[in-house]
Structure formats: C-alpha cells, structure tokens
Motif scaffolding. Structure first.
Motif, mmCIF file in Angstrom:
data_model
loop_
_atom_site.group_PDB
_atom_site.id
_atom_site.type_symbol
_atom_site.label_atom_id
_atom_site.label_comp_id
_atom_site.label_asym_id
_atom_site.label_seq_id
_atom_site.Cartn_x
_atom_site.Cartn_y
_atom_site.Cartn_z
ATOM 1 N N GLU A 16 6.073 2.447 0.753
ATOM 2 C CA GLU A 16 5.054 1.424 0.528
ATOM 3 C C GLU A 16 5.165 0.412 1.662
ATOM 4 O O GLU A 16 6.266 0.084 2.106
ATOM 5 C CB GLU A 16 5.283 0.738 -0.816
ATOM 6 C CG GLU A 16 4.249 -0.296 -1.167
ATOM 7 C CD GLU A 16 4.351 -0.784 -2.607
ATOM 8 O OE1 GLU A 16 3.911 -1.919 -2.871
ATOM 9 O OE2 GLU A 16 4.861 -0.032 -3.468
ATOM 10 N N GLN B 114 0.850 -1.194 0.000
ATOM 11 C CA GLN B 114 0.000 0.000 0.000
ATOM 12 C C GLN B 114 0.882 1.239 0.000
ATOM 13 O O GLN B 114 1.790 1.363 0.811
ATOM 14 C CB GLN B 114 -0.897 0.018 1.250
ATOM 15 C CG GLN B 114 -1.851 -1.145 1.342
ATOM 16 C CD GLN B 114 -2.915 -1.116 0.269
ATOM 17 O OE1 GLN B 114 -3.387 -0.044 -0.140
ATOM 18 N NE2 GLN B 114 -3.310 -2.288 -0.209
ATOM 19 N N ASN C 116 -4.045 2.879 4.718
ATOM 20 C CA ASN C 116 -4.533 1.976 3.674
ATOM 21 C C ASN C 116 -4.304 0.516 4.064
ATOM 22 O O ASN C 116 -5.187 -0.332 3.866
ATOM 23 C CB ASN C 116 -3.857 2.287 2.338
ATOM 24 C CG ASN C 116 -4.293 3.615 1.760
ATOM 25 O OD1 ASN C 116 -5.265 4.222 2.199
ATOM 26 N ND2 ASN C 116 -3.551 4.095 0.783
#
Length: 142
Positions: free
Chosen positions: A134, A44, A68
């Motif tokens: 990420e 994410q 997220n």
C-alpha cells in the motif's frame, strides 16, 4: 543543509541529498517545499476500478497501487514530480527488497526520476487483506 546537493525538479519542490549521508537509491533524503497547495494522498492498494484486488505478485500489486496513487494525484491537479513524501507499507519487507530493482523500474516508468522522501514499513496486514503493498503520500502543487 547548505551545501547539500539539490536535485532539479519543479521550483516549488527541492530534493536535498547531503553528501555526509549514504547516497540515496530510489528515494531522496529530504524534500523542501514552498508556496503551493498540499495534497494528502490516501493509502492505495492494488484495487481495480471495481474494488477488486488485481491478482499477481508484489511487483504487479506495486504497479497498480502506484498507478492508483498517481491517478488520485492527477485528479487533484498534480504530477509525479510534485510528490514530496511517499510511504510504502508491505506485508513482506524481504520480498520488497528482493524485488527492489524491478520496483525501481516500475517507479521510473510511471513516476520518473524525481524521487520523493520515502519510507518502507513492514505491516502484519493491510486494510485489503490480500494486498501485499500500500502506498500513501503528500504532494505540493504550485
């Protein structure tokens, strides 16, 4: 690993920090899991619901990427304490380290104080080209 201190958390996930290793800060050295259901969480980044990268520096993007990740986990029926492993990919490890205290506060506010086993990996670039960070993970649900 007998004798290693175990951190309280859900009974199906145990956090283990052997005293012979350096004290962990913002992660756990080992996580054991038994029973339950594995949830593999896709990477994410800081995309909003419309698929646009939210503007901002690394902490702002980290907050959205973690949000997220936790949203996907909640949709699978899990909570932050169910996280067994999280990998952080960043395009700037030095900036990640420099923002460490702030990132830790963001983590604690969103995910609490039960840290999973973690790794931070430097990457030349991420799938979303403007992304700075990420996160992906594995959770064990009861």
């Amino acid at each position: 690993m007998s004798g290693a201190p175990r951190d309280a958390g859900p009974p199906h996930v145990a956090r283990v920090n052997p005293p012979s290793l350096a004290p962990p800060r913002g992660f756990t050295h080992a996580v054991t899991a038994q029973g339950g259901r594995l949830v593999f969480l896709a990477g994410q980044t800081a995309l909003d619901a419309g698929g646009r990268l939210v503007p901002g520096d690394l902490p702002a993007q980290f907050e959205r990427a973690l949000t997220n990740l936790l949203t996907a986990l909640a949709a699978a029926g899990g909570t932050p304490s169910d996280l067994a492993r999280v990998t952080v990919y960043t395009t700037d490890v030095a900036a990640y380290r420099a923002h460490g205290p702030e990132l830790g506060r963001i983590w604690q506010r969103l995910a609490g104080r039960h840290y999973p086993a973690m790794a931070v990996i430097g990457a030349v670039r991420l799938w979303d080209e403007e992304a700075l960070v990420e996160l992906d993970g594995v959770a064990v649900l009861p």
